[in-house]
Design a protein around this motif. Structure first.
Motif, short mmCIF file in Angstrom:
data_model
loop_
_atom_site.label_atom_id
_atom_site.label_comp_id
_atom_site.label_asym_id
_atom_site.label_seq_id
_atom_site.Cartn_x
_atom_site.Cartn_y
_atom_site.Cartn_z
N GLY A 39 0.81 -1.21 0.00
CA GLY A 39 0.00 0.00 0.00
C GLY A 39 0.84 1.26 0.00
O GLY A 39 2.06 1.21 0.16
N LEU A 40 0.20 2.41 -0.16
CA LEU A 40 0.89 3.69 -0.19
C LEU A 40 1.60 3.95 1.13
O LEU A 40 2.74 4.40 1.17
CB LEU A 40 -0.12 4.81 -0.48
N LYS A 41 0.92 3.61 2.25
CA LYS A 41 1.50 3.87 3.56
C LYS A 41 2.79 3.07 3.77
O LYS A 41 3.80 3.59 4.23
CB LYS A 41 0.48 3.49 4.65
N ALA A 42 2.76 1.79 3.34
CA ALA A 42 3.94 0.94 3.48
C ALA A 42 5.07 1.48 2.60
O ALA A 42 6.25 1.51 3.01
CB ALA A 42 3.60 -0.49 3.09
N ASP A 84 11.19 6.16 6.79
CA ASP A 84 11.79 5.72 8.03
C ASP A 84 13.26 5.30 7.83
O ASP A 84 13.57 4.53 6.92
CB ASP A 84 11.00 4.56 8.62
N VAL A 85 14.13 5.83 8.65
CA VAL A 85 15.56 5.57 8.50
C VAL A 85 15.88 4.11 8.78
O VAL A 85 16.74 3.50 8.13
CB VAL A 85 16.38 6.48 9.45
N SER A 86 15.19 3.51 9.76
CA SER A 86 15.52 2.14 10.16
C SER A 86 14.82 1.10 9.27
O SER A 86 14.99 -0.10 9.48
CB SER A 86 15.15 1.90 11.62
N ALA A 87 14.03 1.56 8.27
CA ALA A 87 13.32 0.61 7.41
C ALA A 87 14.28 -0.14 6.50
O ALA A 87 14.04 -1.28 6.12
CB ALA A 87 12.28 1.34 6.57
N ARG A 88 15.40 0.48 6.16
CA ARG A 88 16.38 -0.16 5.30
C ARG A 88 17.59 -0.60 6.12
O ARG A 88 18.00 0.09 7.04
CB ARG A 88 16.89 0.81 4.23
N SER A 89 18.16 -1.73 5.74
CA SER A 89 19.31 -2.22 6.49
C SER A 89 20.55 -1.35 6.21
O SER A 89 21.42 -1.20 7.05
CB SER A 89 19.59 -3.68 6.15
N SER A 90 20.64 -0.80 5.01
CA SER A 90 21.80 0.05 4.70
C SER A 90 21.41 1.11 3.68
O SER A 90 20.41 0.97 2.98
CB SER A 90 22.96 -0.78 4.16
N VAL A 121 3.58 7.57 9.39
CA VAL A 121 4.07 6.21 9.14
C VAL A 121 4.69 5.56 10.37
O VAL A 121 5.06 4.38 10.33
CB VAL A 121 5.10 6.18 7.98
N ALA A 122 4.85 6.31 11.47
CA ALA A 122 5.55 5.81 12.66
C ALA A 122 5.03 4.45 13.14
O ALA A 122 5.83 3.56 13.44
CB ALA A 122 5.48 6.84 13.78
N PRO A 123 3.70 4.21 13.18
CA PRO A 123 3.21 2.93 13.73
C PRO A 123 3.67 1.71 12.95
O PRO A 123 3.61 0.60 13.47
CB PRO A 123 1.68 3.09 13.67
N LEU A 124 4.12 1.89 11.69
CA LEU A 124 4.60 0.74 10.91
C LEU A 124 5.95 0.26 11.43
O LEU A 124 6.36 -0.87 11.17
CB LEU A 124 4.70 1.11 9.43
N ASN A 125 6.65 1.11 12.17
CA ASN A 125 7.91 0.72 12.77
C ASN A 125 7.61 -0.15 14.00
O ASN A 125 6.86 0.26 14.88
CB ASN A 125 8.67 1.99 13.20
N PRO A 126 8.16 -1.39 14.05
CA PRO A 126 7.84 -2.30 15.17
C PRO A 126 8.03 -1.63 16.53
O PRO A 126 7.31 -1.93 17.49
CB PRO A 126 8.84 -3.44 14.98
#
Lengths: 252, 252, 252, 252
Positions: free
Chosen positions: D2-5, D12-18, D75-80
């Motif tokens: 989805g658009l939100k994801a 989100d900075v932490s969404a990608r490993s690098s 988008v913050a809530p998508l971060n675990p």
């Protein structure tokens, strides 16, 4: 365990294998406070405004340090080093005890109100109370050993620096004495400039003006980098080694 | 063992495999005293007050160094290096012997009382007597080797520093020549500022005033840290290596 | 071997696996002489006294460098890199050939006698001839690689230094702007002081006067030691590594 | 997805490993632009000439940062870390979110046009926006760990430096207070000179004039080299270690 033994455990630095007791932590804090107080006391306008406060602080510090001295003297014989006959006497003439006693002296010098040279020198004693902090840590031994291990290298580096100092101040004396007799009129005078240049401090209160003087000053500045770097590098390596032996970094 | 052989053991530096004989220790002390004396002598007011004392000291030093020179010349043939025919002659023209002889010269220049440039230059000779101390230690060989081992690195570092010096003084000359012709009116003049900045001495007697000048001066100061650190790091490592090989630290 | 091949062996830097040919050694010496000449030429009184001499030198240098350029162009096709069709053309647009050509330009700018800003900027070109020396050594590649290997560390160190620069100049701007509007009236102005302090150059042309300003200036000076030491340490280690790989010290 | 994801992955900075996403790269560039703008804004003549331009920039930055803040909050809530009940609230009070919010404040302070001390202090906030860049890199963690690993050594080095600072300023106070009461009339005043000398910055605005003062100043400058070199060496080694662990140089 009697009160005296409990007091000994709390007061004597060597009674515990590691860590600093609550009592000694408080004494450390008081010493730091006393030193800051001694520093502020040299600012005359501040003293004039709060004469009474500074007097109270001085007397309180005297009382605290006097009680501390008596307590340490009281429990000293429990330390194996000062047990037996004349143990307390041997404690009194031990190095740390004498420093503790010297820390009591400055209060007697407070009576004088003049700002003469001798009073200022006496105040140095009040600030050197900071040396008492050394009692509570064995870290200085590590520093001392690190320097001791590289004594020869440091001496040689120091000698080379001295030589450079001598030659550069002589050269500046030769080329600048005519133009600036006040600053370069003799070698001892030129030394002030040489020290400031070789340590790369470079105050700029005294600088060569002639072309030849500036040429040799440039050589001095460049050569100074090398010779100043030498003791710095040796010291850095020595301290680094010593620290690593005593307390290896967690990250390894 | 005859008197001459005993004298040789006491006087010749290479006669012992290690350590410095009592005779040479005293000579070292006298040389240091002579150098300090030469430094103080350049302070005219001091000389005016104690003219007689300085004269006596100078003459005593002359006598002592003259006797020392004769004694060294007398025992020289016992040294395998200077034995055989013409041995003593070969000793006279050896490097250390010539330095010893030069150390006798300054006394002849004391007669002049003027403070002219040439007299000042002559006094340099009196201070360079300190070089005689080099005879009593092999440590300088170690320093020389350490520098020699990293000749290539040091040369390259020096070249990079020179280039930076050149470019920064040209840039400052371009942007500051109009505003401060005295200090930045030509590249040789701007070099004085460049040396003081790149070595981080920073006298401040000459500083850029224009925005462009200050911008390039900032770049120079920052770049200087890197390029100045390079030879410093190389020298530190080289000396550290050399010292460790000759005399490993006790702590290891 | 024909004359052209012999010339190629003598002139082309890459023709020999090691060492520098006699021809290139002479060119190096001439380049150094040309740079020193360019430096001295900026000292107007000197030029006024020896106008004719400087003119002759300039024209001689032009002729020598022009002949050198033609010779290099003549033998270029023998170099495998520039052989084949359009080889000589490819040589002309190669980086070193362009630098060689630029080195010929300054002579055309000599005609102007004014000391304006643009002429001074043009003189920079004459001094940058020193860059031509880079052609004769591969050492710069080593330096470049050493810096490249530690790019990340250096960038981070530089960023930390930049941050410190920003914060310290902002603080000084806050506390000193009222007292010294000329020196600290805006952050760009305060940056000049910050750079001089963080690099420990410390000109002293601009210094904080208020108590708060001096407090933060002290913190800046202390913090600067740490952050300035970081890139210096990294660079020193990087260069040391690179040099050791290329040319291990004899003493090991 | 989805658009939100998709937004979450981009923002989100932490969404990608690098690596850093395009969105965050642009935000970084805008932050740097905002800081440069804040620096230039302190130069009053520049603001007077381009008042309108600076106002437009300020408002644009406010809008951009406000939108960014809302997007991150969305988008913050998508971060675990911030999922589940009250997740968004926990995000709002997280450290980086608060810094993002603070970065919005400065715009409100633009309305005031005076150059008073409080406005200048408020501008500091605008420049500290640079701290937001820390969100996009984990490199500072490495720096923090490196310093943490050598905490003990650095503390000891700092303590030794403090002691030296104290003793040297006391000595200068003793010998220079009579001659220069303004600069050395109390220990807190003498500290300014001590800091400048021990860090080898050497402004030269305040220098000792008496022979005794200069003697102890020389000792301070020399001793400073050693003690200043210690933390520098420790820091350099610590950073070098830490960097090597994280990202070993390619050349090895």
């Amino acid at each position: 365990m009697g009160l005296k033994a409990a007091l000994y455990n709390e007061i004597d630095v060597s009674a515990r294998s590691s860590g600093v007791s609550r009592f000694n932590q408080i004494i450390c804090a008081i010493i730091i406070f006393a030193v800051i107080n001694a520093i502020l006391e040299t600012e005359q306008p501040l003293v004039d405004r709060h004469t009474r406060l500074f007097e109270v602080i001085e007397w309180s510090l005297f009382v605290v340090f006097a009680i501390e001295y008596c307590l340490r003297l009281y429990v000293a014989p429990l330390n194996p080093q000062f047990s037996g006959r004349y143990g307390r006497l041997r404690y009194i003439v031990s190095i740390w005890s004498i420093i503790d006693l010297l820390a009591l002296l400055p209060f007697l010098l407070t009576a004088f109100g003049s700002t003469s040279f001798y009073l200022r020198a006496a105040r140095l004693l009040r600030i050197l109370r900071v040396a008492r902090l050394g009692r509570f840590t064995s870290a200085w031994t590590v520093l001392g050993q690190a320097i001791g291990n590289r004594k020869f290298e440091l001496m040689l580096g120091g000698l080379a620096a001295l030589l450079l100092l001598l030659v550069s101040s002589t050269l500046l004396y030769i080329f600048e004495a005519d133009g600036q007799p006040e600053a370069f009129g003799s070698i001892p005078r030129a030394l002030w400039w040489s020290v400031a240049t070789l340590t790369t401090v470079g105050y700029g209160d005294v600088t060569p003006a002639s072309a030849a003087g500036r040429f040799f000053a440039s050589l001095t500045a460049v050569a100074g980098i090398g010779l100043v770097a030498m003791p710095a590098g040796i010291l850095a390596a020595a301290f680094s080694d010593a620290f690593q032996k005593q307390d290896p970094p967690t990250g390894d």
